[in-house]
Design a protein around this motif. Sequence first.
Motif, mmCIF file in Angstrom:
data_model
loop_
_atom_site.group_PDB
_atom_site.id
_atom_site.type_symbol
_atom_site.label_atom_id
_atom_site.label_comp_id
_atom_site.label_asym_id
_atom_site.label_seq_id
_atom_site.Cartn_x
_atom_site.Cartn_y
_atom_site.Cartn_z
ATOM 1 N N ASP A 54 5.583 16.830 -1.988
ATOM 2 C CA ASP A 54 4.951 15.865 -2.229
ATOM 3 C C ASP A 54 5.149 15.083 -0.724
ATOM 4 O O ASP A 54 6.493 14.969 -0.316
ATOM 5 C CB ASP A 54 5.011 14.911 -3.015
ATOM 6 C CG ASP A 54 4.615 15.355 -4.429
ATOM 7 O OD1 ASP A 54 3.857 16.408 -4.386
ATOM 8 O OD2 ASP A 54 4.914 14.758 -5.556
ATOM 9 N N PHE A 55 4.192 14.345 -0.200
ATOM 10 C CA PHE A 55 4.255 13.415 1.003
ATOM 11 C C PHE A 55 3.926 12.118 0.725
ATOM 12 O O PHE A 55 2.891 11.676 0.196
ATOM 13 C CB PHE A 55 3.393 13.901 2.145
ATOM 14 C CG PHE A 55 3.812 13.356 3.513
ATOM 15 C CD1 PHE A 55 4.817 13.599 4.377
ATOM 16 C CD2 PHE A 55 2.970 12.108 3.734
ATOM 17 C CE1 PHE A 55 4.802 12.968 5.659
ATOM 18 C CE2 PHE A 55 3.228 11.333 4.769
ATOM 19 C CZ PHE A 55 4.076 11.806 5.788
ATOM 20 N N ALA A 62 10.148 6.496 1.384
ATOM 21 C CA ALA A 62 10.640 5.128 0.958
ATOM 22 C C ALA A 62 9.913 4.657 -0.364
ATOM 23 O O ALA A 62 10.294 4.023 -0.982
ATOM 24 C CB ALA A 62 10.381 4.346 2.218
ATOM 25 N N PHE A 63 8.741 5.106 -0.366
ATOM 26 C CA PHE A 63 7.823 4.705 -1.561
ATOM 27 C C PHE A 63 7.503 5.741 -2.634
ATOM 28 O O PHE A 63 7.575 7.053 -2.158
ATOM 29 C CB PHE A 63 6.415 4.589 -0.899
ATOM 30 C CG PHE A 63 5.401 4.333 -2.044
ATOM 31 C CD1 PHE A 63 5.162 3.152 -2.889
ATOM 32 C CD2 PHE A 63 4.461 5.444 -2.387
ATOM 33 C CE1 PHE A 63 4.140 3.281 -3.928
ATOM 34 C CE2 PHE A 63 3.673 5.381 -3.325
ATOM 35 C CZ PHE A 63 3.469 4.187 -4.062
ATOM 36 N N GLN A 64 8.168 5.411 -3.885
ATOM 37 C CA GLN A 64 8.019 6.572 -4.655
ATOM 38 C C GLN A 64 7.128 6.097 -5.835
ATOM 39 O O GLN A 64 7.209 4.897 -6.260
ATOM 40 C CB GLN A 64 9.378 6.945 -5.096
ATOM 41 C CG GLN A 64 10.143 7.524 -4.080
ATOM 42 C CD GLN A 64 11.632 8.122 -4.340
ATOM 43 O OE1 GLN A 64 11.847 8.736 -5.449
ATOM 44 N NE2 GLN A 64 12.395 7.702 -3.445
ATOM 45 N N ALA A 65 6.627 7.028 -6.620
ATOM 46 C CA ALA A 65 5.834 6.764 -7.840
ATOM 47 C C ALA A 65 5.928 7.958 -9.044
ATOM 48 O O ALA A 65 5.848 9.187 -8.105
ATOM 49 C CB ALA A 65 4.290 6.426 -7.784
ATOM 50 N N ASP A 66 6.458 7.596 -10.034
ATOM 51 C CA ASP A 66 6.217 8.740 -11.231
ATOM 52 C C ASP A 66 5.344 8.494 -12.162
ATOM 53 O O ASP A 66 5.329 7.451 -12.471
ATOM 54 C CB ASP A 66 7.806 8.817 -11.658
ATOM 55 C CG ASP A 66 8.998 9.121 -10.237
ATOM 56 O OD1 ASP A 66 8.377 9.871 -9.592
ATOM 57 O OD2 ASP A 66 9.866 8.807 -10.522
ATOM 58 N N MET A 108 0.894 -1.113 0.083
ATOM 59 C CA MET A 108 0.034 -0.095 0.002
ATOM 60 C C MET A 108 0.923 1.256 0.002
ATOM 61 O O MET A 108 1.978 1.318 0.939
ATOM 62 C CB MET A 108 -0.884 -0.010 1.377
ATOM 63 C CG MET A 108 -2.026 1.183 1.300
ATOM 64 S SD MET A 108 -1.152 2.871 1.765
ATOM 65 C CE MET A 108 -0.998 2.570 3.319
ATOM 66 N N GLY A 109 0.700 2.069 -0.904
ATOM 67 C CA GLY A 109 1.567 3.179 -0.842
ATOM 68 C C GLY A 109 0.982 4.544 -1.410
ATOM 69 O O GLY A 109 -0.326 4.468 -2.226
ATOM 70 N N PHE A 110 0.924 5.693 -0.931
ATOM 71 C CA PHE A 110 0.276 6.655 -1.508
ATOM 72 C C PHE A 110 1.179 8.201 -1.206
ATOM 73 O O PHE A 110 2.223 8.239 -0.702
ATOM 74 C CB PHE A 110 -0.975 7.135 -0.558
ATOM 75 C CG PHE A 110 -0.890 7.409 0.824
ATOM 76 C CD1 PHE A 110 -0.296 8.692 1.319
ATOM 77 C CD2 PHE A 110 -0.933 6.352 1.782
ATOM 78 C CE1 PHE A 110 -0.278 9.167 2.592
ATOM 79 C CE2 PHE A 110 -0.733 6.512 3.263
ATOM 80 C CZ PHE A 110 -0.376 7.832 3.558
ATOM 81 N N ILE A 111 0.885 8.757 -2.440
ATOM 82 C CA ILE A 111 1.524 10.197 -2.659
ATOM 83 C C ILE A 111 0.611 11.266 -2.412
ATOM 84 O O ILE A 111 -0.547 11.363 -3.047
ATOM 85 C CB ILE A 111 2.114 10.602 -4.110
ATOM 86 C CG1 ILE A 111 2.947 9.359 -4.269
ATOM 87 C CG2 ILE A 111 2.914 11.778 -3.960
ATOM 88 C CD1 ILE A 111 3.386 9.268 -5.767
ATOM 89 N N LEU A 112 0.848 12.061 -1.407
ATOM 90 C CA LEU A 112 -0.125 13.288 -1.055
ATOM 91 C C LEU A 112 0.599 14.665 -1.734
ATOM 92 O O LEU A 112 1.707 14.946 -1.308
ATOM 93 C CB LEU A 112 -0.369 13.677 0.443
ATOM 94 C CG LEU A 112 -1.317 12.745 1.090
ATOM 95 C CD1 LEU A 112 -1.147 12.716 2.527
ATOM 96 C CD2 LEU A 112 -2.709 12.998 0.777
ATOM 97 N N TYR A 136 8.330 2.602 -7.317
ATOM 98 C CA TYR A 136 9.646 1.719 -6.847
ATOM 99 C C TYR A 136 9.866 1.991 -5.322
ATOM 100 O O TYR A 136 9.333 3.117 -4.779
ATOM 101 C CB TYR A 136 10.797 2.146 -7.512
ATOM 102 C CG TYR A 136 11.039 3.604 -7.707
ATOM 103 C CD1 TYR A 136 10.081 4.397 -8.722
ATOM 104 C CD2 TYR A 136 12.063 4.166 -6.936
ATOM 105 C CE1 TYR A 136 10.279 5.677 -8.816
ATOM 106 C CE2 TYR A 136 12.316 5.648 -7.381
ATOM 107 C CZ TYR A 136 11.447 6.270 -8.292
ATOM 108 O OH TYR A 136 11.635 7.717 -8.553
ATOM 109 N N VAL A 137 10.138 0.977 -4.501
ATOM 110 C CA VAL A 137 10.605 1.047 -3.162
ATOM 111 C C VAL A 137 12.037 0.250 -3.250
ATOM 112 O O VAL A 137 12.101 -0.977 -3.021
ATOM 113 C CB VAL A 137 9.476 0.050 -2.364
ATOM 114 C CG1 VAL A 137 9.888 0.153 -0.978
ATOM 115 C CG2 VAL A 137 8.103 0.555 -2.822
#
Lengths: 346, 803
Positions: A256-257, A276-280, A246-250, A299-300
């Motif tokens: 971003d958080f 630690a969790f990233q998404a592009d 489970m990962g999220f970007i605020l 990616y983690v």
Amino acid sequence: MPVKALLIAVLMALGTLTQAQGFAGLGTDADGFATPQRGTDLQFPRDHGPHPDFRIEWWYLTATLTGEDGVDYGIQWTLFRSALAPTEAEGWQSPQVWMGHAGLTTPTQHYFAERLARGGIGQAGVTAHPFDAWIDDWQMAGDDLSDLRLVARGDVFSYDLRMQADGALIRHGDNGYSVKSEAGQASYYYSQPAYQIDGVLHLPDGPVRVTGDGWLDREWSSQPLAEDQTGWDWFSLSFDDGERLMGFILRGAQGDFTSGTWIAADGTATALPHGAFQADPLGTTEVAGRQVPTRWRVYVPERGLDAQVMALNPNSWMGTAFAYWEGPVSVTGSHTGRGYLEMTGY
Amino acid sequence: MTRMALLAFWSHWRRHPVQFFTLIAGLALATALWSAVQAINAEARASYAQAAVQLGVDGTEILTALDGPIAVSQYVALRRAGWQVSPVLDGTLRREGQSFRVLGVDLLSSADLPAFAAPEAAQNFQAADVLTPPGRLFASPETAASLAHLPDLPPIIETANVPPDVVLTDIGIAEQLLNRSGQIDRLRVMPVQSAGIPPLADIAPNLRRSTQTSGETDRLTDSFHLNLTAFGLLAFAVGLFIVHGTVGLSFEQRRAMFRTLRALGLPLRRLTVLAVAELMIFAVIAGLLGLAAGYTIAGALLPDVSTTLRGLYGVPAANTLHLRPEWVASGLGMAILGTGLASVQALWRLWRMPLLAAPGLQSWAAGARRTNRIMAVIGIALFLAGVVAMVLFDGLVAGFALLAGMMLGAALILAPILSLILRLGARTANGPISEWIWADLRAQLPGVSLALMALLLALAANIGVGTMVSSFRLTFTGWLDQRLASELYVTARDDAQGAAIEDWLTPQVDAVLPIRSFEFSHAGTPLFVYGIRDHATYRDNWPLLAYTPDVWDMVASGTGVLINEQLARRSQIWPGDTLTISPKWSLPVAGVYSDYGNPTGQAIVSLDALLSHARDVPNRRFGIRVAPDRVRALSQELQTRFDLPSTALINQAGLKARSMEVFDKTFVVTGALNLLTLGVAGFAILTSLLTLWSLRLPQLAPVWALGMTRSQLARLEVVRSLALAALTALIALPLGLGLAWVLLAVINVEAFGWRLPMYLFPLDWLRLFLLALLAAGLAAVIPARRLYRLPPSDLLKVFADAR
């Protein structure tokens, strides 16, 4: 439309909520709503039920399914509760407002429906034990959370599914206390990510028997977003090797958080700290007049994850009063699997 | 050639400006009255339509319970079965003598209502404010202004998206304002429903599904508009008589010219086209003038119509007039169609006119007898058809069919009857002159019969409507005297003050009668139940129409209920039947009382009975029985002692005056239309006499040649006109009384829900009779004067031209 404004106001928790930050230590905000406290022990089944002294809360189920016809499907079933005042009352005087969203996604079509209901009269609500969450004729109910029946209906689609959990509940963040910004906004957040599902989807073309995996998210708070945050990208991915993410970007004007939880095949959960969790985004699709990223690199590094996430149907737009993108995705790369993606604020 | 013809056409009108004026004025008058009525109807209907959209009832299906309000649990059961329905609580809020319709809806399921969904709505309010106490009231600026000074109301949001006199609010706020917690009056069925939901009968067998537009109000307002339309048509028909007369005259006078034009080589077809074109141009000019006049009339009458509609039917109606294409088209269309209709005969004669043969001396009597017989047969048939319609069918349409049959039938029979009377009269003739007079009257009849028909219709309508209104007024006055027996009425600010006032008053006055009511629901419409204390005031005065022998004892002991006439007729319950007030409360009907000017159902029980079946019944209004000479002092003392606003105290005389004012306003429109129709009829007589004038010279010349003087002839002309008008007026009397009976006993019952006794007003008839004579006399004076001043040479010319 003001009703929409209401929903946006409570869901995005704008303005006044962040000003109320200073009261967080006292456990309530300026309007008298409770605020999440670190170190609170979640109690079950009690906490499966509603928390009317918190401003917002949801019961959020997504499922990736495969039909007997071999086609991939996704469904969403969500019940939102939002409180206009931190109390409960009988009848129309109740300040609790409920909203249901149901979605059904095929590779080529996306159906959705919405329900609104007042609290206090029994039109919508949740009881913890036996578990029953309902709005109008939509329902998620069973003896307890590990064995549920899920029903929803729109004007052209419906589904009726049986869900059985084969794992423990996952507490996100610090034992269920999930931080949402560097300023400290937080929510209570736990999940049941491992449902085995079978049942029937009723599509305009006829019924389809399906099986698959479901993921239930439970979250409640009074101040989930910081003032500068404009939306989020949220991933729930189940990999073929049994691991889950489970990962999220605020997304915020001041950066971003990100946050997330890595769930091992045996059900052990590890919180992923900010960064630690990233998404592009890799590619966008024009949906409902806006550019929405429907292809992502996720990616983690510390878990060796570097994968591409692609929407099953890039047009999975929930054109509800509070509109957003929500649909099933497939994962390829270092890991393979399926999951769900939710994107708001585009 | 065409140019020459046009010049010739034009020269006629240049030489006959009065005729030109008459033609245009007649047509314009007819169009004006017709389009005024149409404009009022269109405006009112637009108001209803807009209100229907604003209240979410435009063709929306609704669910209502047969046995009282719908419980919230039933609403939830429907929603949980998948039915997309939205609850509505509909009640009346009374504060300080004003009343407002409060519509409580669930904001979340009513987001489609314009007040919430309009683009500008988002700036006006926050949904959270509407849903949580104190909530918000949505009202039109006009209504908001009258709400503004009332205490203890939630903040008001002004919006153009709520009809006048209606307050829209969330159901949670409405149930508290109306004191009706947990009640729902109806459920709106949303247009889109999920597939596969269970049938209604399985979940809520006690609910009835219907379309709201077929409701009570629609039927009532339809009858009102039908009424107006009937009046408009009558006025138009009367106007057409004028046009017919004038067109006939202009063609008659131009016979020579037409013949000359034809002889000069103008083809008949082109001549006809020119004549038709001329008429159509006149029709358009007069139509436009009529529209302008109609717009003005409608603008002047609309406020009173709105008052009527709001007061009698409780429906929203606008005060301002808009130019609407539908009535502009209808007005112009009627002008053109009417001209065509009125000119058919003249055009036919033109078409058939022999080219060279000179016209034979017109013998008016020729063929008249045969025509008379046909008209009499058709007239009687129409009469009978109306009666048959009344016997076979019930209701408003049958009532109007009877009216139409009566009026048209009578108009058609008029000429045969007059002819019969004249034939009988001729038998009394002794001597050549009187014989000639009788014969001449009969000979003239076909020429003026259309004008006389117009007069007959106008007079009958006047007598009928006048009798109806006056009977109503008399009944209403008597009823007010009975109903408003208390000398002083006081309204307290709240229940506590109400109790204090009652305590203070009791020792010093003859009686303090509380006026306490609670709103229930009966067959989907509101039912106001009043609780009374047993007192001689009621026993002696209350206007009962039907009752059981021990009526007041039954009410006093809580074992009987009185209901108003509207409720009795609408639900067909009379003494001996049972009224279901709520699922747990039914009472035998002990009596029925008249209750004019009230659109809703009402019932009276003993106060104790009401209080044991309803919670929180307000106790603020009281009727006070006290010697009349103490009223002034007492009200002053009440006002200072309890710090009451002057509006809180109303004495009996003031209340009666105000009620009569509302009543009179209601019938302003009817009165105005009545008078205008009569005016048009007078004008019709004038034009037909003018038309006859030139045709009569050949008939009068021989009489003159035989020795009667011109002044004798002129006097006889006036007498003849008066005699015909008098005969018509005499025939109009029974017709008008018949009309009044139908209005009072049939139309009123259907339209308003009450039946009124019929009273006769002979003085009014005399006034009308004289008015008819005056109109006919005035109309005859102009041609008579002309005859009197006619140079003898003109009379001689008749013989010079003789063939």
